[in-house]
Design a protein around this motif. Structure first.
Motif, PDB file in Angstrom:
ATOM      1  N   ASP A   1     -25.543 -13.972  36.769  1.00 25.26           N
ATOM      2  CA  ASP A   1     -24.847 -15.126  37.167  1.00 25.26           C
ATOM      3  C   ASP A   1     -23.567 -15.778  36.310  1.00 25.26           C
TER       4      ASP A   1
ATOM      5  N   GLU B   1     -21.396 -13.958  34.965  1.00 29.65           N
ATOM      6  CA  GLU B   1     -20.048 -13.122  35.603  1.00 29.65           C
ATOM      7  C   GLU B   1     -19.655 -13.908  36.274  1.00 29.65           C
ATOM      8  N   THR B   2     -20.294 -14.366  37.490  1.00 28.05           N
ATOM      9  CA  THR B   2     -19.896 -15.008  38.882  1.00 28.05           C
ATOM     10  C   THR B   2     -19.431 -16.436  38.392  1.00 28.05           C
TER      11      THR B   2
ATOM     12  N   GLY C   1     -16.028 -14.780  37.823  1.00 29.02           N
ATOM     13  CA  GLY C   1     -16.263 -14.241  39.303  1.00 29.02           C
ATOM     14  C   GLY C   1     -14.685 -13.751  39.992  1.00 29.02           C
TER      15      GLY C   1
ATOM     16  N   ALA D   1     -24.140  -9.690  43.741  1.00 29.47           N
ATOM     17  CA  ALA D   1     -23.073 -10.521  43.285  1.00 29.47           C
ATOM     18  C   ALA D   1     -22.064  -9.482  43.032  1.00 29.47           C
ATOM     19  N   CYS D   2     -22.402  -8.396  42.453  1.00 34.98           N
ATOM     20  CA  CYS D   2     -21.188  -7.448  42.044  1.00 34.98           C
ATOM     21  C   CYS D   2     -20.816  -6.836  43.208  1.00 34.98           C
TER      22      CYS D   2
ATOM     23  N   LEU E   1     -18.323  -9.161  44.635  1.00 34.47           N
ATOM     24  CA  LEU E   1     -16.969  -9.447  43.985  1.00 34.47           C
ATOM     25  C   LEU E   1     -16.289  -7.807  43.956  1.00 34.47           C
TER      26      LEU E   1
ATOM     27  N   ARG F   1     -16.241 -15.172  45.684  1.00 33.60           N
ATOM     28  CA  ARG F   1     -16.814 -15.816  44.624  1.00 33.60           C
ATOM     29  C   ARG F   1     -18.137 -16.849  45.326  1.00 33.60           C
TER      30      ARG F   1
ATOM     31  N   ALA G   1     -20.807 -14.261  46.022  1.00 34.23           N
ATOM     32  CA  ALA G   1     -21.659 -13.853  44.710  1.00 34.23           C
ATOM     33  C   ALA G   1     -22.628 -15.132  44.209  1.00 34.23           C
TER      34      ALA G   1
END
Length: 286
Positions: free
Chosen positions: A13, A15-16, A20, A74-75, A78, A228, A231
Motif C-alpha cells: 500500500d 507504493e500506491t 502510485g 494494485a500493481c 498501476l 490510482r 490501486a
C-alpha cells in the motif's frame, strides 16, 4: 533505449499511497521499465473492514499473506509488472510502530520481533539483498522515502537507510518522495465539505510535509487518477476510499480515518549529487 526506475517501499500500500501516480506514469511509457521492491508483507497493519479483522497479527496473524494478493491487484492497476519482495516474501517482518506525539508520527516499538525489518541486526543483510537487485537491474534512478520515513515509521526509516547504503555500493540517481506543505494545505482546503463520518479532516500539522522549496522534481500524474483509485481500492484492508473523485475530490484515509488529500502531482527531493530535469526522474538536466 530503455531506462529502469526502481521504487523501494516498506509495506504493501505504501507504493500506491506515496508514488502510485508516478509508477503508473512511467509504467505507461514504452521506454521505461518500472520495478517495485517491497520490504515486508505488512503483517502488523490495522485492518479497516470488520469482516477481515481476524487477519490481524493479534488474532489469526494471516494479514501478510492476504496483503500479497492486495499488492498484486494494485500493481496490475498501476501497470507494474516487475515486483519483488526484498529477500523473498516474508524474509523480514513488518516492525509495527508506536505512536509518538501529535498527529501521525510514529516510533520504534519497545519490543521487536526477531525478524522485524527495523531490527538492528538485520541491516547488513537487508543492504546486501537490495544491492543484489541493484546489480541485476542497474536502474537509472531509485526512489524511496526521506530520512524520517515521511512520518517516522521505523520500517520507512529503515527502507531509506538501506537504500542509501545500497546506492552507495551500486551508484544510481536517488530521490526521496515527499509532500510539499503548499500542496498539502491546498489539498486539505479542497476536502472541506466533502468528508463525511467516520472520516474527519486533519488537524493543523497532523499530516507530515516538507517546505515547498526543498522539492526538486514534480511529476504530473493527473492522467492516472483512475488507476490510482483502483490501486487504493485493491488495498482494502488498509485504505478506505470514501469518494473516487467523480463528484468532487478523491476522499480516502488509512485506518486512522483521517482524510488525506489526493494530489495530481507527486513530488520528490533529489539526493545530494543527483542531477535531474525538474519534471522527469530519469532525464538528466540542470
Amino acid at each position: 533505449m530503455t531506462s529502469r526506475l526502481l521504487f523501494v517501499h516498506a509495506h504493501p500500500d505504501d507504493e500506491t499511497l506515496a508514488t502510485g501516480g508516478t509508477m503508473a506514469h512511467y509504467a505507461a511509457r514504452p521506454d521505461v521499465e518500472v520495478t517495485l521492491v517491497t520490504c515486508t508483507l505488512g503483517e502488523q497493519g490495522e485492518v479497516i473492514p470488520p469482516e477481515l479483522a481476524q487477519l490481524e497479527a493479534g488474532q489469526a496473524d494471516q494479514l501478510g499473506g492476504y496483503r500479497i494478493g492486495e499488492l498484486a491487484l494494485a500493481c496490475a492497476a498501476l501497470g507494474v509488472t516487475d515486483h519483488r519482495f526484498l529477500g523473498g516474501a516474508g524474509r523480514w517482518r513488518d516492525t509495527g510502530m508506536a505512536l509518538a506525539g501529535h498527529g501521525t508520527r510514529a516510533a520504534l516499538p519497545e519490543v521487536l520481533h526477531p525478524r522485524a525489518f527495523a531490527h538492528p541486526d538485520a541491516f547488513a543483510d537487508e543492504v546486501d539483498a537490495l544491492v543484489e537487485i541493484l546489480e541485476e537491474l542497474r536502474p537509472a534512478a531509485v526512489v524511496t522515502y526521506a530520512a524520517d520515513g515521511g512520518y517516522g515509521h521505523p520500517d520507512h526509516v529503515r527502507a531509506h537507510d538501506i537504500t542509501v547504503a545500497a546506492v552507495g555500493r551500486v551508484p544510481s540517481r536517488l530521490f526521496h518522495v515527499v509532500t510539499p506543505r503548499g500542496d498539502l494545505e491546498k489539498g486539505i482546503a479542497e476536502l472541506a465539505g466533502h468528508v463525511v463520518p467516520p472520516l474527519r479532516l486533519p488537524e493543523p500539522d497532523e499530516l507530515p510535509s516538507v517546505p515547498d522549496e526543498l522539492v526538486t522534481t514534480r511529476v504530473d500524474v493527473s492522467a492516472h487518477r483512475a488507476a490510482r483509485v483502483a490501486a487504493m481500492r485493491a488495498h482494502a484492508t488498509q485504505v478506505l476510499v470514501q469518494s473516487d473523485g467523480t463528484d468532487g475530490p478523491v476522499v480516502y484515509s488509512v485506518s486512522n480515518l483521517v482524510a488525506q488529500p489526493f494530489t495530481e502531482v507527486e513530488s520528490f527531493v533529489a539526493a545530494s549529487g543527483t542531477v535531474t530535469a525538474p519534471h522527469d526522474l530519469l532525464a538528466e538536466g540542470a
